[in-house]
Design a protein around this motif. Sequence first.
Motif, mmCIF file in Angstrom:
data_model
loop_
_atom_site.group_PDB
_atom_site.id
_atom_site.type_symbol
_atom_site.label_atom_id
_atom_site.label_comp_id
_atom_site.label_asym_id
_atom_site.label_seq_id
_atom_site.Cartn_x
_atom_site.Cartn_y
_atom_site.Cartn_z
ATOM 1 N N PHE A 49 -13.955 16.569 17.692
ATOM 2 C CA PHE A 49 -12.498 16.497 17.659
ATOM 3 C C PHE A 49 -12.261 16.395 19.483
ATOM 4 O O PHE A 49 -11.031 15.879 19.568
ATOM 5 N N PHE A 50 -12.771 17.001 20.120
ATOM 6 C CA PHE A 50 -12.340 17.359 21.600
ATOM 7 C C PHE A 50 -12.564 15.870 22.477
ATOM 8 O O PHE A 50 -12.055 15.939 23.459
ATOM 9 N N ALA A 51 -13.069 14.976 21.953
ATOM 10 C CA ALA A 51 -13.125 13.703 22.647
ATOM 11 C C ALA A 51 -12.155 12.585 21.990
ATOM 12 O O ALA A 51 -12.578 11.351 22.265
ATOM 13 N N MET A 52 -11.604 13.136 21.014
ATOM 14 C CA MET A 52 -10.846 11.956 20.110
ATOM 15 C C MET A 52 -9.380 11.942 20.585
ATOM 16 O O MET A 52 -8.529 13.020 20.221
ATOM 17 N N PRO A 53 -8.676 10.942 20.598
ATOM 18 C CA PRO A 53 -7.102 10.722 20.976
ATOM 19 C C PRO A 53 -6.373 11.319 19.506
ATOM 20 O O PRO A 53 -6.936 11.099 18.508
ATOM 21 N N MET A 54 -5.255 11.622 19.561
ATOM 22 C CA MET A 54 -4.359 11.507 18.281
ATOM 23 C C MET A 54 -4.361 10.607 17.329
ATOM 24 O O MET A 54 -4.562 10.963 16.381
ATOM 25 N N GLU A 55 -4.259 9.592 17.652
ATOM 26 C CA GLU A 55 -4.181 8.484 16.960
ATOM 27 C C GLU A 55 -5.655 8.120 16.178
ATOM 28 O O GLU A 55 -5.378 7.910 15.015
ATOM 29 N N GLN A 56 -6.612 8.354 16.737
ATOM 30 C CA GLN A 56 -7.875 8.314 15.990
ATOM 31 C C GLN A 56 -8.096 9.384 15.096
ATOM 32 O O GLN A 56 -8.613 9.226 14.099
ATOM 33 N N LYS A 57 -7.611 10.845 15.467
ATOM 34 C CA LYS A 57 -7.668 11.797 14.581
ATOM 35 C C LYS A 57 -6.899 11.453 13.133
ATOM 36 O O LYS A 57 -7.441 11.768 11.926
ATOM 37 N N LYS A 58 -5.732 10.874 13.514
ATOM 38 C CA LYS A 58 -4.856 10.455 12.267
ATOM 39 C C LYS A 58 -5.612 9.457 11.577
ATOM 40 O O LYS A 58 -5.550 9.437 10.214
ATOM 41 N N GLU A 59 -6.262 8.646 12.034
ATOM 42 C CA GLU A 59 -6.942 7.477 11.433
ATOM 43 C C GLU A 59 -8.086 8.074 10.634
ATOM 44 O O GLU A 59 -8.104 7.733 9.511
ATOM 45 N N LEU A 60 -8.753 9.144 11.318
ATOM 46 C CA LEU A 60 -9.819 9.605 10.387
ATOM 47 C C LEU A 60 -9.314 10.470 9.187
ATOM 48 O O LEU A 60 -10.164 10.689 8.009
ATOM 49 N N ILE A 61 -8.201 11.075 9.383
ATOM 50 C CA ILE A 61 -7.606 11.981 8.359
ATOM 51 C C ILE A 61 -7.456 10.921 7.112
ATOM 52 O O ILE A 61 -7.501 11.271 5.850
ATOM 53 N N ASP A 62 -6.874 9.691 7.455
ATOM 54 C CA ASP A 62 -6.404 8.721 6.474
ATOM 55 C C ASP A 62 -7.770 8.193 5.645
ATOM 56 O O ASP A 62 -7.614 7.791 4.576
ATOM 57 N N ILE A 63 -8.749 8.385 6.459
ATOM 58 C CA ILE A 63 -9.895 8.001 5.662
ATOM 59 C C ILE A 63 -10.747 9.077 4.774
ATOM 60 O O ILE A 63 -10.943 8.690 3.622
ATOM 61 N N ALA A 64 -10.770 10.281 5.602
ATOM 62 C CA ALA A 64 -11.511 11.355 4.929
ATOM 63 C C ALA A 64 -10.706 12.044 3.647
ATOM 64 O O ALA A 64 -11.282 11.988 2.629
#
Length: 299
Positions: A49-64
């Motif tokens: 998580f420490f290497a991921m920008p906010m939009e990428q984190k949201k994208e992963l939430i939408d997948i997971a």
Amino acid sequence: MKKAEFLTPAVTIFDAQGNVDREGNVAVYDHLLRGGMDGIVIMGSTGEFFAMPMEQKKELIDIAVPFIKGKGKCFIGTGGLVVNDSVSDTVELSNYACEAGADAVMIVAPYYFALGAADLEAYYDAVASRVKGDIYLYNYPKCTGSDLSPEITLNLLRKHPNIKGFKDTVDCFGHTRAIIEATKDEFPDFVVLSGYDENLYHVMLSGGNGCIGGLSNFVPELFAKWCKAINEGELAVIEECQRKVNALMCIYSDRAPFPHIAKRGLTLRGVPISETTRHFSVAPIDTAKLTGLIEGALK
């Protein structure tokens, strides 16, 4: 004794360009759920998580969340650095995860500059009062420099009913036991989970609830077997699993960062993923050693 549960802090799969790989991540989640895990933590430390920008984190939430929901618990790590108003970023991502349907968010203390006890409590006060869902506190003093003590934990629980659990990633099991002892009478439903795989049975014997451990990324079957044995009182199987997990613990002290090793372990298990990581490392992985440890764990 409470029912033991084991959740995996899943790796995050990226393509060669560092983008979130939808198919790779779904393959990991499917592997873990089929392997018997009670739930999956997205964007824990193992999830980079420490290497991921906010939009990428949201994208992963939408997948997971849509894939995991209904098959197991889905927690989302939402903590971050003390930069760019960490409270606002954490609240934004936490509420995004809750609105997407996550069962809870897991919030590590801000890191880089360690917080003292008063500031640490104030940080969680500020976050918990604005998050519209359940929260698990994530204590990882080795990486944050700050420690969520039993006293701070009790103070927070008395103020914030949405704080439901605690992940304790500490070398000294006495700390986890102290959290359990401090909260069990006043908050009997408060969930305490070890952050180190080897401590699962110790946590259960002390009145806790289970573990969120990274080794389950590539041998979830072993940890599912261990939980079943604990829940059914099969002492011989408990001892067998403890020995196998103890043998695996050396992986955490390897020169290569753990997410690298976990992804290699997944490919050795036949899970079709890219081993690309978002943080830098040139340390080699002893694949032969890792293969032997996995085979021993699965016997």
